[in-house]
Design an enzyme around this catalytic site. Sequence first.
Site, PDB file in Angstrom:
ATOM      1  N   ARG A  63       0.869  -1.175   0.000  1.00 38.43           N
ATOM      2  CA  ARG A  63       0.000   0.000   0.000  1.00 38.43           C
ATOM      3  C   ARG A  63       0.903   1.221   0.000  1.00 38.43           C
ATOM      4  O   ARG A  63       2.022   1.186   0.525  1.00 38.43           O
ATOM      5  CB  ARG A  63      -0.902   0.013   1.227  1.00 38.43           C
ATOM      6  CG  ARG A  63      -1.811  -1.209   1.356  1.00 38.43           C
ATOM      7  CD  ARG A  63      -2.584  -1.167   2.664  1.00 38.43           C
ATOM      8  NE  ARG A  63      -3.479  -2.309   2.825  1.00 38.43           N
ATOM      9  CZ  ARG A  63      -3.139  -3.457   3.410  1.00 38.43           C
ATOM     10  NH1 ARG A  63      -1.899  -3.607   3.891  1.00 38.43           N
ATOM     11  NH2 ARG A  63      -4.003  -4.444   3.518  1.00 38.43           N
ATOM     12  N   LYS A 105      -2.259  -2.799   8.130  1.00 42.44           N
ATOM     13  CA  LYS A 105      -3.323  -2.319   9.005  1.00 42.44           C
ATOM     14  C   LYS A 105      -3.160  -2.919  10.397  1.00 42.44           C
ATOM     15  O   LYS A 105      -2.872  -4.106  10.538  1.00 42.44           O
ATOM     16  CB  LYS A 105      -4.687  -2.688   8.411  1.00 42.44           C
ATOM     17  CG  LYS A 105      -4.962  -1.996   7.071  1.00 42.44           C
ATOM     18  CD  LYS A 105      -6.310  -2.382   6.501  1.00 42.44           C
ATOM     19  CE  LYS A 105      -6.566  -1.657   5.184  1.00 42.44           C
ATOM     20  NZ  LYS A 105      -7.875  -2.026   4.591  1.00 42.44           N
ATOM     21  N   HIS A 108      -2.870   2.232  -5.835  1.00 43.46           N
ATOM     22  CA  HIS A 108      -3.540   0.950  -5.673  1.00 43.46           C
ATOM     23  C   HIS A 108      -3.565   0.173  -6.996  1.00 43.46           C
ATOM     24  O   HIS A 108      -3.692  -1.047  -6.989  1.00 43.46           O
ATOM     25  CB  HIS A 108      -4.964   1.159  -5.145  1.00 43.46           C
ATOM     26  CG  HIS A 108      -5.187   0.501  -3.825  1.00 43.46           C
ATOM     27  ND1 HIS A 108      -4.466   0.810  -2.697  1.00 43.46           N
ATOM     28  CD2 HIS A 108      -6.036  -0.482  -3.451  1.00 43.46           C
ATOM     29  CE1 HIS A 108      -4.874   0.062  -1.691  1.00 43.46           C
ATOM     30  NE2 HIS A 108      -5.819  -0.738  -2.121  1.00 43.46           N
ATOM     31  N   ARG A 154      -0.688  -2.005  -6.869  1.00 40.13           N
ATOM     32  CA  ARG A 154      -0.941  -3.106  -5.936  1.00 40.13           C
ATOM     33  C   ARG A 154      -1.831  -4.160  -6.581  1.00 40.13           C
ATOM     34  O   ARG A 154      -1.580  -5.367  -6.474  1.00 40.13           O
ATOM     35  CB  ARG A 154      -1.582  -2.547  -4.674  1.00 40.13           C
ATOM     36  CG  ARG A 154      -1.922  -3.581  -3.602  1.00 40.13           C
ATOM     37  CD  ARG A 154      -2.300  -2.852  -2.314  1.00 40.13           C
ATOM     38  NE  ARG A 154      -3.039  -3.675  -1.367  1.00 40.13           N
ATOM     39  CZ  ARG A 154      -2.484  -4.485  -0.461  1.00 40.13           C
ATOM     40  NH1 ARG A 154      -1.162  -4.588  -0.415  1.00 40.13           N
ATOM     41  NH2 ARG A 154      -3.230  -5.163   0.381  1.00 40.13           N
ATOM     42  N   HIS A 202      -3.415  -9.495   3.468  1.00 39.13           N
ATOM     43  CA  HIS A 202      -4.846  -9.644   3.692  1.00 39.13           C
ATOM     44  C   HIS A 202      -5.095 -10.588   4.866  1.00 39.13           C
ATOM     45  O   HIS A 202      -4.446 -11.631   4.967  1.00 39.13           O
ATOM     46  CB  HIS A 202      -5.546 -10.209   2.451  1.00 39.13           C
ATOM     47  CG  HIS A 202      -5.700  -9.212   1.350  1.00 39.13           C
ATOM     48  ND1 HIS A 202      -5.949  -9.578   0.041  1.00 39.13           N
ATOM     49  CD2 HIS A 202      -5.640  -7.854   1.353  1.00 39.13           C
ATOM     50  CE1 HIS A 202      -6.041  -8.498  -0.711  1.00 39.13           C
ATOM     51  NE2 HIS A 202      -5.853  -7.439   0.057  1.00 39.13           N
ATOM     52  N   TYR A 221      -9.182 -11.295  -6.920  1.00 37.86           N
ATOM     53  CA  TYR A 221      -8.235 -11.154  -8.021  1.00 37.86           C
ATOM     54  C   TYR A 221      -8.314 -12.312  -8.998  1.00 37.86           C
ATOM     55  O   TYR A 221      -7.912 -12.189 -10.152  1.00 37.86           O
ATOM     56  CB  TYR A 221      -6.807 -11.030  -7.470  1.00 37.86           C
ATOM     57  CG  TYR A 221      -6.571  -9.742  -6.744  1.00 37.86           C
ATOM     58  CD1 TYR A 221      -6.351  -8.559  -7.433  1.00 37.86           C
ATOM     59  CD2 TYR A 221      -6.591  -9.693  -5.352  1.00 37.86           C
ATOM     60  CE1 TYR A 221      -6.158  -7.371  -6.769  1.00 37.86           C
ATOM     61  CE2 TYR A 221      -6.392  -8.512  -4.677  1.00 37.86           C
ATOM     62  CZ  TYR A 221      -6.174  -7.354  -5.388  1.00 37.86           C
ATOM     63  OH  TYR A 221      -5.994  -6.169  -4.721  1.00 37.86           O
TER      64      TYR A 221
END
Length: 332
Positions: A176, A202, A276, A279, A302, A311
């Site tokens: 990110r 995150k 993004h 990414r 993730h 994806y």
Amino acid sequence: MQTTPGTEASRGAGARADVEVPRGLSVPLAGYLAHLRVERGLTDNTLGAYRRDLERFVAHVAAEGATSPRDLTRELVEGYVEVVRTGADGRTPLAASSTARTVASVRGWTRFCEAEGLAGADPASGLKPPARPRLLPRAIPVDDVLAILEAAGAVGGERGLRDRALLELVYATGARISEAVGLDLDDLELDARGSAVRLFGKGRKERVVPLGSYARDAVEAYVVRARPGFAAHGTGTPALFLNSRGRRLSRQSAWAVLREAAQRAGLAQADEISPHTLRHSFATHLLQGGADVRVVQELLGHASVTTTQIYTLVTPDALREMYLTSHPRARG
């Protein structure tokens, strides 16, 4: 209107200006936000989103007569979700994705209140957010990525070395943009036999991602030949990517680096390409190359493989070809 002590903590862009939120709501809300910051280590951006969502929620339930979490009911919560979804309070209706985020914010707070003994049964338990349309991530072809990388370095000088290193790293690791600009020098391991970078996602969740030779060479060239020049204008910072004042490069500046490179590369719809995009392209190109979805999940950081599986929707040709060449009854 006289403000009750503690009320200001629950006011902001998301709260109704004509509603005074009782301390019985504002204090538990402040406690929850402190919990998110200290115990869960949320970033300022994520914490800000929670705050805006919950400030609007407590203003709504206060206007309906609630004075503490014990006054919250399933009807109040469902009514609020309907309000933000439809814009019944005169504000712009939220998209399904934003409504889902709001539901998650409310559920988190009501669970917290129940666990802390501030409320009875959780009124938001089992509340389902509206179904979100499953949008395919936007990825660009490998040739377009290469054109962007070449254009970034074509600026020349220290800036060209920095911009090329930044975009090479983002594409090579699927980072990110906040993770990339948040890197410090100590997060790098540059080794010809196995380079890697330590990324913090995150909730400050750490992951180590391999760094390919092209990205390694670009980052090494920047660190040795360009970063000292940027650092000379500052007061000393461990940040990897620096701006012209010797300070950590911001997300906005990094976004501008990519946009300008895409424009110089002459790509169609260059203005729609974002960090993004790189990414998404990283994940898509890995899957097209035969990478396992669980490996890509780990590389992207993730929490759930379900997030990564979207994806697979953008590689139907690769999946079809694999099926046709692998299944014994695929061809007649």
